[in-house]
Design an enzyme around this catalytic site. Structure first.
Site, PDB file in Angstrom:
ATOM      1  N   ASP A   1       0.849  -1.197   0.000  1.00  0.00           N
ATOM      2  CA  ASP A   1       0.000   0.000   0.000  1.00  0.00           C
ATOM      3  C   ASP A   1       0.884   1.246   0.000  1.00  0.00           C
ATOM      4  O   ASP A   1       1.571   1.533   0.977  1.00  0.00           O
ATOM      5  CB  ASP A   1      -0.901  -0.005   1.246  1.00  0.00           C
ATOM      6  CG  ASP A   1      -1.874   1.160   1.240  1.00  0.00           C
ATOM      7  OD1 ASP A   1      -3.001   0.995   0.745  1.00  0.00           O
ATOM      8  OD2 ASP A   1      -1.490   2.262   1.711  1.00  0.00           O
TER       9      ASP A   1
ATOM     10  N   TYR B   1       3.469   9.789  -0.759  1.00  0.00           N
ATOM     11  CA  TYR B   1       4.539   9.199   0.068  1.00  0.00           C
ATOM     12  C   TYR B   1       5.906   9.398  -0.605  1.00  0.00           C
ATOM     13  O   TYR B   1       6.939   9.253   0.042  1.00  0.00           O
ATOM     14  CB  TYR B   1       4.316   7.705   0.338  1.00  0.00           C
ATOM     15  CG  TYR B   1       3.019   7.334   1.028  1.00  0.00           C
ATOM     16  CD1 TYR B   1       2.207   8.298   1.612  1.00  0.00           C
ATOM     17  CD2 TYR B   1       2.603   6.010   1.101  1.00  0.00           C
ATOM     18  CE1 TYR B   1       1.012   7.950   2.232  1.00  0.00           C
ATOM     19  CE2 TYR B   1       1.416   5.657   1.720  1.00  0.00           C
ATOM     20  CZ  TYR B   1       0.619   6.627   2.277  1.00  0.00           C
ATOM     21  OH  TYR B   1      -0.560   6.284   2.880  1.00  0.00           O
TER      22      TYR B   1
ATOM     23  N   LYS C   1      -2.497   5.859  -4.450  1.00  0.00           N
ATOM     24  CA  LYS C   1      -3.590   6.816  -4.171  1.00  0.00           C
ATOM     25  C   LYS C   1      -3.349   8.136  -4.878  1.00  0.00           C
ATOM     26  O   LYS C   1      -2.204   8.594  -4.981  1.00  0.00           O
ATOM     27  CB  LYS C   1      -3.688   7.057  -2.648  1.00  0.00           C
ATOM     28  CG  LYS C   1      -3.650   5.779  -1.830  1.00  0.00           C
ATOM     29  CD  LYS C   1      -3.834   6.020  -0.347  1.00  0.00           C
ATOM     30  CE  LYS C   1      -3.505   4.762   0.445  1.00  0.00           C
ATOM     31  NZ  LYS C   1      -2.082   4.602   0.793  1.00  0.00           N
TER      32      LYS C   1
ATOM     33  N   HIS D   1      -7.351   9.700  -2.231  1.00  0.00           N
ATOM     34  CA  HIS D   1      -6.708   9.654  -0.912  1.00  0.00           C
ATOM     35  C   HIS D   1      -7.560  10.296   0.201  1.00  0.00           C
ATOM     36  O   HIS D   1      -7.675   9.755   1.296  1.00  0.00           O
ATOM     37  CB  HIS D   1      -5.336  10.336  -1.015  1.00  0.00           C
ATOM     38  CG  HIS D   1      -4.339   9.856  -0.014  1.00  0.00           C
ATOM     39  ND1 HIS D   1      -2.997   9.736  -0.292  1.00  0.00           N
ATOM     40  CD2 HIS D   1      -4.470   9.473   1.281  1.00  0.00           C
ATOM     41  CE1 HIS D   1      -2.354   9.285   0.777  1.00  0.00           C
ATOM     42  NE2 HIS D   1      -3.228   9.133   1.743  1.00  0.00           N
TER      43      HIS D   1
HETATM   44  P1  NAD Z   1       0.718   1.718  11.857  1.00  0.00           P
HETATM   45  O1  NAD Z   1      -0.427   1.748  12.776  1.00  0.00           O
HETATM   46  O2  NAD Z   1       0.929   0.571  10.938  1.00  0.00           O
HETATM   47  O3  NAD Z   1       1.982   1.959  12.786  1.00  0.00           O
HETATM   48  C1  NAD Z   1       3.266   1.879  12.290  1.00  0.00           C
HETATM   49  C2  NAD Z   1       4.233   2.010  13.460  1.00  0.00           C
HETATM   50  O4  NAD Z   1       3.963   0.976  14.421  1.00  0.00           O
HETATM   51  C3  NAD Z   1       5.658   1.754  12.991  1.00  0.00           C
HETATM   52  O5  NAD Z   1       6.275   2.949  12.627  1.00  0.00           O
HETATM   53  C4  NAD Z   1       6.297   1.114  14.190  1.00  0.00           C
HETATM   54  O6  NAD Z   1       6.858   2.118  14.993  1.00  0.00           O
HETATM   55  C5  NAD Z   1       5.177   0.481  14.938  1.00  0.00           C
HETATM   56  N1  NAD Z   1       5.195  -1.006  14.808  1.00  0.00           N
HETATM   57  C6  NAD Z   1       4.982  -1.733  13.681  1.00  0.00           C
HETATM   58  N2  NAD Z   1       5.042  -3.047  13.948  1.00  0.00           N
HETATM   59  C7  NAD Z   1       5.302  -3.163  15.275  1.00  0.00           C
HETATM   60  C8  NAD Z   1       5.472  -4.261  16.149  1.00  0.00           C
HETATM   61  N3  NAD Z   1       5.373  -5.512  15.719  1.00  0.00           N
HETATM   62  N4  NAD Z   1       5.724  -4.004  17.456  1.00  0.00           N
HETATM   63  C9  NAD Z   1       5.812  -2.738  17.905  1.00  0.00           C
HETATM   64  N5  NAD Z   1       5.644  -1.653  17.131  1.00  0.00           N
HETATM   65  C10 NAD Z   1       5.398  -1.859  15.822  1.00  0.00           C
HETATM   66  O7  NAD Z   1       0.677   3.107  11.033  1.00  0.00           O
HETATM   67  P2  NAD Z   1       0.728   3.542   9.532  1.00  0.00           P
HETATM   68  O8  NAD Z   1       2.000   3.156   8.887  1.00  0.00           O
HETATM   69  O9  NAD Z   1       0.365   4.976   9.510  1.00  0.00           O
HETATM   70  O10 NAD Z   1      -0.480   2.728   8.840  1.00  0.00           O
HETATM   71  C11 NAD Z   1      -0.291   1.591   8.015  1.00  0.00           C
HETATM   72  C12 NAD Z   1      -0.412   1.951   6.561  1.00  0.00           C
HETATM   73  O11 NAD Z   1      -1.673   2.568   6.281  1.00  0.00           O
HETATM   74  C13 NAD Z   1       0.587   3.025   6.086  1.00  0.00           C
HETATM   75  O12 NAD Z   1       1.908   2.555   5.973  1.00  0.00           O
HETATM   76  C14 NAD Z   1      -0.051   3.449   4.788  1.00  0.00           C
HETATM   77  O13 NAD Z   1       0.187   2.485   3.783  1.00  0.00           O
HETATM   78  C15 NAD Z   1      -1.525   3.476   5.184  1.00  0.00           C
HETATM   79  N6  NAD Z   1      -1.985   4.826   5.591  1.00  0.00           N
HETATM   80  C16 NAD Z   1      -2.972   5.425   4.860  1.00  0.00           C
HETATM   81  C17 NAD Z   1      -3.458   6.665   5.199  1.00  0.00           C
HETATM   82  C18 NAD Z   1      -4.552   7.284   4.397  1.00  0.00           C
HETATM   83  O14 NAD Z   1      -4.860   8.472   4.587  1.00  0.00           O
HETATM   84  N7  NAD Z   1      -5.181   6.559   3.507  1.00  0.00           N
HETATM   85  C19 NAD Z   1      -2.935   7.352   6.319  1.00  0.00           C
HETATM   86  C20 NAD Z   1      -1.933   6.738   7.054  1.00  0.00           C
HETATM   87  C21 NAD Z   1      -1.481   5.474   6.695  1.00  0.00           C
END
Ligand code: NAD
Length: 275
Positions: free
Chosen positions: A45, A50, A75, A108
């Protein structure tokens, strides 16, 4: 490990568990996505904003994995909403990814203040018809935004990608989507590390019972709730951990206690207020 496939309302299928690359440094993206593909992820994704589509594309190409075995979402950014600009943005994303098509293309954010998301959605329909994306969907759409595109177009979005984690479970929007056949995708499934999700008693208790981490419990909660989820991590060890969630199952009681964490705690931007 077999990741379940979810059938979308247009007949295409998406792996329920994927890998997100928000805030993955463009300079490191190829290496990180290569790790994710080696771990076993087949759903990626990304987004134009990004700035790392090129790294994602390079990793896909270098992996030698057949294109049809990888599901790729990108997106359309807010400033590209509109007919001609959306077409150009799709072409630019494909160029950066080095691909002929993506599997899923999303608006997005609705940006209701711009009032161009219906026009943009009609263009997404054309982009799909031309084969540049196999499915189309939206992200951060609230019910009124969905209602507007449903009233003005022929296509029900395949997915709505929204902020969703135990403290912000989005029950009403999920239920509305389900009524219409729109699958919910979770962004920020681990709360983006912005609150102490992993210290919640319900997660800790379940983690101890199953000999897994609270993060694995959180991902499992999404999966068992029927949500499509793609946690992000730069660390290969955590990527592997987040992918290793098919060897245990949360009980109904454990699911209920995680459901009870919901307290309307948003960690990101409210789509109605995004500018
Ligand atoms: P997330 O909730 O996946 O959190 C990521 C963070 O969690 C990492 O930086 C890390 O510090 C921590 N983490 C990951 N695995 C872990 C583990 N096993 N143990 C402990 N900590 C851990 O947040 P995200 O990256 O914002 O969301 C996931 C995906 O969603 C993004 O990468 C992106 O592709 C998408 N996204 C979309 C939008 C949108 O507006 N559509 C906005 C934000 C994110």
């Amino acid at each position: 490990m077999t990741v379940p496939q979810i059938e979308l309302n247009d007949g295409n299928s998406i792996p329920q568990l994927g890998f997100g690359v928000f805030k993955v440094d463009p300079a490191e993206t190829e290496r990180i996505v290569t790790d994710a593909l080696e771990v076993g992820y087949r759903h990626l994704d990304t987004a134009m904003i990004y700035g790392n589509e090129q790294g994602v594309g390079n990793a896909i190409k270098a992996s030698g994995i057949p294109r049809e075995e990888i599901f790729i979402t990108t997106k359309l950014w807010n400033s590209d909403q509109g007919t001609d600009s959306a077409r150009d943005a799709m072409d630019l994303s494909l160029e950066k990814l080095g691909l002929d098509y993506v599997d899923l293309y999303l608006i997005h954010w609705p940006r209701p203040d711009l009032d161009r998301y219906l026009e943009t959605w009609l263009t997404m329909e054309d982009i799909k018809a031309e084969g540049k994306t196999r499915s189309i969907g939206v992200s951060n759409f609230h019910r009124p935004h969905l209602e507007k595109i449903l009233a003005g177009s022929e296509t029900v979005p395949a997915v709505n990608q929204i902020e969703l984690h135990p403290a912000f479970a989005q029950r009403e929007l999920r239920a509305y989507g389900a009524e219409l056949g729109i699958h919910t995708e979770a962004w920020g499934p681990l709360g983006q590390g912005k609150y102490d999700l992993f210290s919640e008693t319900a997660l800790q208790t379940a983690a101890e019972a199953h000999g897994v981490s609270p993060a694995q419990v959180a991902i499992r909660w999404h999966l068992q709730s029927g949500i499509i989820v793609f946690p992000k991590s730069n660390s290969r060890e955590r990527m592997a951990q987040n992918f290793d969630v098919f060897g245990f199952e949360l009980s109904a009681d454990e699911m209920a206690s995680i459901d009870a964490i919901d307290r309307d705690q948003r960690v990101g931007t409210n789509p109605d207020e995004a500018t």
